[in-house]
Design an enzyme around this catalytic site. Structure first.
Site, PDB file in Angstrom:
ATOM      1  CG  ASN A 197     -66.109 -32.310  -9.868  1.00 49.39           C
ATOM      2  OD1 ASN A 197     -66.750 -33.324 -10.122  1.00 49.39           O
ATOM      3  ND2 ASN A 197     -65.029 -32.315  -9.118  1.00 49.39           N
ATOM      4  CB  CYS A 200     -64.569 -37.683  -8.687  1.00 45.41           C
ATOM      5  SG  CYS A 200     -65.287 -36.266  -7.857  1.00 45.41           S
ATOM      6  CG  HIS A 213     -63.442 -36.478 -12.412  1.00 45.13           C
ATOM      7  ND1 HIS A 213     -64.804 -36.290 -12.373  1.00 45.13           N
ATOM      8  CD2 HIS A 213     -62.938 -35.824 -11.330  1.00 45.13           C
ATOM      9  CE1 HIS A 213     -65.106 -35.558 -11.313  1.00 45.13           C
ATOM     10  NE2 HIS A 213     -63.996 -35.256 -10.671  1.00 45.13           N
TER      11      HIS A 213
HETATM   12  N1  ACO Z   1     -62.931 -16.780  -5.828  1.00 47.30           N
HETATM   13  C1  ACO Z   1     -61.940 -15.916  -5.582  1.00 47.30           C
HETATM   14  N2  ACO Z   1     -60.869 -16.256  -4.839  1.00 47.30           N
HETATM   15  C2  ACO Z   1     -60.805 -17.498  -4.356  1.00 47.30           C
HETATM   16  C3  ACO Z   1     -61.815 -18.447  -4.586  1.00 47.30           C
HETATM   17  C4  ACO Z   1     -62.911 -18.049  -5.358  1.00 47.30           C
HETATM   18  N3  ACO Z   1     -63.930 -18.880  -5.655  1.00 47.30           N
HETATM   19  N4  ACO Z   1     -61.466 -19.602  -3.962  1.00 47.30           N
HETATM   20  C5  ACO Z   1     -60.291 -19.406  -3.373  1.00 47.30           C
HETATM   21  N5  ACO Z   1     -59.890 -18.122  -3.599  1.00 47.30           N
HETATM   22  C6  ACO Z   1     -58.673 -17.451  -3.149  1.00 47.30           C
HETATM   23  C7  ACO Z   1     -58.055 -18.099  -1.936  1.00 47.30           C
HETATM   24  O1  ACO Z   1     -58.668 -17.603  -0.747  1.00 47.30           O
HETATM   25  C8  ACO Z   1     -56.620 -17.660  -2.068  1.00 47.30           C
HETATM   26  O2  ACO Z   1     -56.530 -16.322  -1.588  1.00 47.30           O
HETATM   27  P1  ACO Z   1     -55.224 -15.840  -0.757  1.00 47.30           P
HETATM   28  O3  ACO Z   1     -54.077 -16.012  -1.713  1.00 47.30           O
HETATM   29  O4  ACO Z   1     -55.574 -14.429  -0.437  1.00 47.30           O
HETATM   30  O5  ACO Z   1     -55.166 -16.754   0.418  1.00 47.30           O
HETATM   31  C9  ACO Z   1     -56.384 -17.629  -3.567  1.00 47.30           C
HETATM   32  O6  ACO Z   1     -57.692 -17.582  -4.167  1.00 47.30           O
HETATM   33  C10 ACO Z   1     -55.651 -18.838  -4.086  1.00 47.30           C
HETATM   34  O7  ACO Z   1     -56.269 -20.015  -3.582  1.00 47.30           O
HETATM   35  P2  ACO Z   1     -55.771 -21.436  -3.991  1.00 47.30           P
HETATM   36  O8  ACO Z   1     -56.548 -22.467  -3.240  1.00 47.30           O
HETATM   37  O9  ACO Z   1     -54.280 -21.462  -3.893  1.00 47.30           O
HETATM   38  O10 ACO Z   1     -56.185 -21.452  -5.538  1.00 47.30           O
HETATM   39  P3  ACO Z   1     -55.764 -22.468  -6.648  1.00 47.30           P
HETATM   40  O11 ACO Z   1     -55.080 -21.781  -7.728  1.00 47.30           O
HETATM   41  O12 ACO Z   1     -55.129 -23.683  -6.051  1.00 47.30           O
HETATM   42  O13 ACO Z   1     -57.185 -22.912  -7.224  1.00 47.30           O
HETATM   43  C11 ACO Z   1     -58.737 -24.731  -7.048  1.00 47.30           C
HETATM   44  C12 ACO Z   1     -58.131 -23.509  -6.368  1.00 47.30           C
HETATM   45  C13 ACO Z   1     -59.465 -24.276  -8.287  1.00 47.30           C
HETATM   46  C14 ACO Z   1     -59.727 -25.367  -6.070  1.00 47.30           C
HETATM   47  C15 ACO Z   1     -57.619 -25.716  -7.424  1.00 47.30           C
HETATM   48  O14 ACO Z   1     -56.785 -25.957  -6.317  1.00 47.30           O
HETATM   49  C16 ACO Z   1     -58.182 -27.048  -7.892  1.00 47.30           C
HETATM   50  O15 ACO Z   1     -58.804 -27.148  -8.932  1.00 47.30           O
HETATM   51  N6  ACO Z   1     -57.933 -28.120  -7.141  1.00 47.30           N
HETATM   52  C17 ACO Z   1     -58.447 -29.434  -7.508  1.00 47.30           C
HETATM   53  C18 ACO Z   1     -59.850 -29.497  -7.038  1.00 47.30           C
HETATM   54  C19 ACO Z   1     -60.575 -30.710  -7.508  1.00 47.30           C
HETATM   55  O16 ACO Z   1     -60.334 -31.174  -8.598  1.00 47.30           O
HETATM   56  N7  ACO Z   1     -61.480 -31.162  -6.668  1.00 47.30           N
HETATM   57  C20 ACO Z   1     -62.397 -32.157  -6.998  1.00 47.30           C
HETATM   58  C21 ACO Z   1     -61.888 -33.521  -6.817  1.00 47.30           C
HETATM   59  S1  ACO Z   1     -63.124 -34.622  -7.312  1.00 47.30           S
HETATM   60  C22 ACO Z   1     -64.025 -35.301  -6.019  1.00 47.30           C
HETATM   61  O17 ACO Z   1     -63.699 -36.349  -5.558  1.00 47.30           O
HETATM   62  C23 ACO Z   1     -65.248 -34.600  -5.488  1.00 47.30           C
END
Ligand code: ACO
Length: 335
Positions: free
Chosen positions: A287, A114, A257
């Protein structure tokens, strides 16, 4: 030789036609529109069809940037294609070069996930500043739909396909549109976000096995990547503003980004930039990895938000881990 500047003089983008909504995805994996919206800000993403290869999308964006800049294809000296999802691991940029008829240009891929577009833009600036090349097309394009596990709700909801391109040319120092930049890598945190080779081996000769090519779907520690982004992006932008003696109040736009609206908001708050000056289109496209920054720029230039002379602080961040910042001045035409 005196070092030249780099002017940003054209942009273009291309998206697949098909849009997949959160509700549609919730029929495939255990998720909801409310969860995806509240955690990310994403409501839909574009997904490429069989006719919309990475090369096709990148070529359409490049051709649009070429037309916007008012260049002829043979004016282009360099094509840099930032992508982590080429159609061909040997590189897809030469096929883009052929598709747009830029017969004089040297074309190659650059991979930095990214951060790829920003790293490619900075790389292009070095060729232009040295005087060895005059005009370049910098493309960010990704088709991560083919590398996500559509049964993994923690990643498949985040990504989409798309492409954007910017036309840049050497210019006198006073017209420079790249006022400063910073780039960083930290491979010790590489495992936070990978699209890695499968561990598949087969015997070739007695005592010698060879690896079979193929990749695992994207694997991500979302919380670690989130913490990385909200710590490192403000830090590198603060360094950039200090190095260029720029006050955040002078910025017309934050061009970040497009990974997650919460990350965009956190960066804006750190610099007290009003949220309406943070460019965001991730609600519609998710993304798109290397494509997000040029795709966003193209949309905002064409709808008149970004105008000639505007100052933008941009940051790319992602797998590697890698991240960077650039202070940009847009000087291209409007629509
Ligand atoms: N729908 C419903 N529930 C979900 C989903 C979903 N799509 N995905 C995860 N959950 C659940 C998990 O299983 C977890 O459940 P549990 O508490 O029963 O275990 C709960 O939701 C919380 O999960 P977290 O991973 O803690 O959720 P978080 O609030 O951290 O959000 C997210 C996740 C959106 C991925 C966030 O961490 C994020 O945006 N991280 C950055 C990601 C990013 O920017 N990535 C791209 C980088 S760019 C590149 O180089 C490609």
């Amino acid at each position: 030789m005196e070092r030249l500047g780099m002017a940003l003089v054209g942009c273009g983008s291309a998206l697949p036609a098909a849009s997949v909504s959160n509700d549609q995805l919730s029929g495939r994996v255990d998720t909801t529109d409310a969860w995806i919206r509240s955690r990310t800000g994403i409501t839909a993403r574009r997904v490429a069809s069989a006719e919309e290869s990475l090369t096709v999308l990148a070529s359409r964006a490049a051709a649009a940037a070429l037309a916007h800049a008012g260049w002829q294809p043979e004016d282009v000296d360099l094509i840099l294609l930032a992508t982590s999802s080429p159609d061909d691991l040997f590189g897809s940029a030469p096929r883009v070069q052929a598709a747009i008829g830029a017969s004089r240009a040297v074309a190659f891929d650059l991979t930095a996930a990214c951060s790829g577009f920003l790293f490619a833009l900075i790389t292009a600036s070095q060729y232009l500043a040295s005087g060895s090349m005059r005009r370049a097309l910098v493309i960010g394009a990704d088709q991560l739909s083919r590398w996500v596990d559509w049964d993994d709700r923690s990643t498949c909801v985040l990504f989409g396909d798309g492409s954007g391109a910017v036309a840049v040319e050497a210019c006198p120092g006073e017209a420079n549109g790249l006022l400063g930049f910073k780039m960083r890598s930290d491979g010790s945190r590489n495992s936070c976000l990978t699209l890695a080779q499968l561990n598949q081996y087969e015997p070739l000769l007695e005592g010698l096995t060879t690896q079979r090519g193929g990749f695992s779907p994207i694997q991500m520690n979302g919380q670690e990547v989130y913490k990385f982004a909200v710590r490192e992006v403000p830090a590198i932008l603060a360094e950039l503003l200090e190095a260029t003696a720029t006050d955040a109040a002078q910025l017309d736009w934050l061009l970040l980004h497009q990974a997650n609206q919460r990350i965009l908001d956190a960066v804006a708050d750190r610099f007290a930039v009003p949220h309406e000056r943070v460019l965001s289109n991730l609600a519609h496209y998710g993304n798109t990895s290397a494509a997000t920054i040029p795709l966003m720029l193209d949309e905002a230039v064409k709808d008149g938000r970004v105008q000639s002379g505007h100052l933008l602080a941009s940051s790319g961040f992602g797998a590697g881990l890698s991240w960077g910042g650039a202070l940009l001045r847009w000087t291209g035409p409007q629509a």
